[in-house]
Write a protein that holds these residues in place. Sequence first.
Motif, mmCIF file in Angstrom:
data_model
loop_
_atom_site.group_PDB
_atom_site.id
_atom_site.type_symbol
_atom_site.label_atom_id
_atom_site.label_comp_id
_atom_site.label_asym_id
_atom_site.label_seq_id
_atom_site.Cartn_x
_atom_site.Cartn_y
_atom_site.Cartn_z
ATOM 1 N N GLU A 41 41.860 42.624 38.520
ATOM 2 C CA GLU A 41 41.995 43.885 37.772
ATOM 3 C C GLU A 41 40.726 44.735 37.894
ATOM 4 O O GLU A 41 40.796 45.941 38.134
ATOM 5 C CB GLU A 41 42.293 43.604 36.293
ATOM 6 C CG GLU A 41 43.574 42.826 36.040
ATOM 7 C CD GLU A 41 43.397 41.324 36.086
ATOM 8 O OE1 GLU A 41 44.371 40.605 35.776
ATOM 9 O OE2 GLU A 41 42.293 40.858 36.450
ATOM 10 N N TRP A 43 38.435 44.417 40.243
ATOM 11 C CA TRP A 43 38.312 44.776 41.662
ATOM 12 C C TRP A 43 39.153 46.012 41.971
ATOM 13 O O TRP A 43 38.678 46.963 42.613
ATOM 14 C CB TRP A 43 38.743 43.597 42.525
ATOM 15 C CG TRP A 43 38.607 43.800 44.008
ATOM 16 C CD1 TRP A 43 39.552 44.258 44.861
ATOM 17 C CD2 TRP A 43 37.442 43.544 44.803
ATOM 18 N NE1 TRP A 43 39.069 44.307 46.136
ATOM 19 C CE2 TRP A 43 37.774 43.870 46.136
ATOM 20 C CE3 TRP A 43 36.156 43.058 44.518
ATOM 21 C CZ2 TRP A 43 36.866 43.731 47.194
ATOM 22 C CZ3 TRP A 43 35.250 42.923 45.565
ATOM 23 C CH2 TRP A 43 35.605 43.255 46.882
ATOM 24 N N ALA A 44 40.400 46.019 41.487
ATOM 25 C CA ALA A 44 41.308 47.133 41.766
ATOM 26 C C ALA A 44 40.835 48.421 41.106
ATOM 27 O O ALA A 44 40.901 49.503 41.712
ATOM 28 C CB ALA A 44 42.720 46.780 41.293
ATOM 29 N N GLU A 45 40.354 48.324 39.874
ATOM 30 C CA GLU A 45 39.906 49.539 39.191
ATOM 31 C C GLU A 45 38.619 50.077 39.807
ATOM 32 O O GLU A 45 38.463 51.296 39.959
ATOM 33 C CB GLU A 45 39.710 49.278 37.699
ATOM 34 C CG GLU A 45 39.415 50.561 36.936
ATOM 35 C CD GLU A 45 39.580 50.435 35.431
ATOM 36 O OE1 GLU A 45 39.288 51.416 34.744
ATOM 37 O OE2 GLU A 45 40.003 49.366 34.948
ATOM 38 N N LYS A 48 39.731 51.860 42.884
ATOM 39 C CA LYS A 48 40.394 53.123 42.573
ATOM 40 C C LYS A 48 39.397 54.219 42.226
ATOM 41 O O LYS A 48 39.583 55.400 42.571
ATOM 42 C CB LYS A 48 41.369 52.918 41.405
ATOM 43 C CG LYS A 48 42.183 54.150 41.048
ATOM 44 C CD LYS A 48 43.152 53.841 39.914
ATOM 45 C CE LYS A 48 43.956 55.077 39.540
ATOM 46 N NZ LYS A 48 44.901 54.798 38.420
ATOM 47 N N SER A 118 42.351 47.200 49.062
ATOM 48 C CA SER A 118 43.615 46.560 49.440
ATOM 49 C C SER A 118 43.430 45.492 50.507
ATOM 50 O O SER A 118 44.294 44.640 50.708
ATOM 51 C CB SER A 118 44.610 47.606 49.937
ATOM 52 O OG SER A 118 44.130 48.255 51.105
#
Length: 391
Positions: A41, A43-45, A48, A118
């Motif tokens: 979570e 990592w993804a934020e 982004k 990704s």
Amino acid sequence: MSATLETDEHKALRAAVAQLGRRYGREYLTKAVAEGRHPGELWAEAAKLGYLGVNLPEEYGGGGGGITELAIVLEELGAAGCPLLMMVVSPAICGTVIARFGTEEQKRTWLPGIADGSRTMAFGITEPDAGSNSHRITTTARRDGTDWVLSGRKVFISGVDIADATLVVARTETVSDKEGRTGRLKPCLFVVPRDAEGFQRHGIDMELQAPEKQFELVLDDVRLPADALVGDEDAGLLQLFAGLNPERIMTAAFAIGMGRYALARAVGYAKDRTVWQAPIGAHQAIAHPLAQSHIELELARLMTQKAAHLYDTGDDIGAGEAANMAKYAAAEACVKAVDQAVHTLGGNGLTREYGLASLITASRVARIAPVSREMILNFVSHQTLGLPKSY
């Protein structure tokens, strides 16, 4: 602008990343460790928001900055208690090497995914028998027609289980001695997909509490196409250290962030914990070691900023010296800060509630990896001071 002063943009980046880090914090990372999962979570934020690819070229989805900016991101996440170790590996080492030396096709294939989180790439250099001596690498790459065939072993490779590929350091086969080494390092870098035939991974059982797992790799005649080679076959150390210098700088940032986190916890405790009608922080035996740790962390940060500035401005030789010094200074400051923080809390410093005891092991990593402090002292004594080599 001096290399040791941050711009307003850098200060704004620090503040923004610190805010993100506070929303996750140490408890989030501890939970990820307990559940045996990657901190996806966060990592993804971070991806982004553009933080993971802040050092990569804009034309491939990055932020157009450098290691200076990426180090700020990692340090601030660490200071919040939730550093992302794979930032050292995927965008800093692999992303930088591909951006500098990769073909246009390699850049288009990997950089946008690394930047947006990704895709992830691991980095394989350490070997069981070579330790910190990369000149003893025995993993070989031989030509077979237009293909390359890789054979060898790697150890303590982070995040292979979540990586789409591993950037593997091998030496090209030339006339070798009876021990199977060339006598001089001629490293080449290869992108090895995680599902390549003959590419095996085995987890290493670590005492270290971290969400990123460590692996031993076996390359059993792994066949790769010609375009798996990154950069020039004959460029050698130039390309290798294009990745290793950022690795040292990012390790320094990782250590500084960890030290800052531990110090902040200790300072907060020293302000609130009252014995004999006064906060324990009022006593010099408590206050002075904490002040000393703060000074040492700040000095390490200055050297890290210098190293990042030299690297980002293209001074690879100057960056090599400064990156080693930064990594050394940051590791020592981190270990001392963590030790003093635990000591400040006394028995509470060893409880799960306060979460500092696990950092005793974690802080040692910066002294050991990616190169030991003794090898850095060898480098400085030989390269900087001109003293004769002992090895």
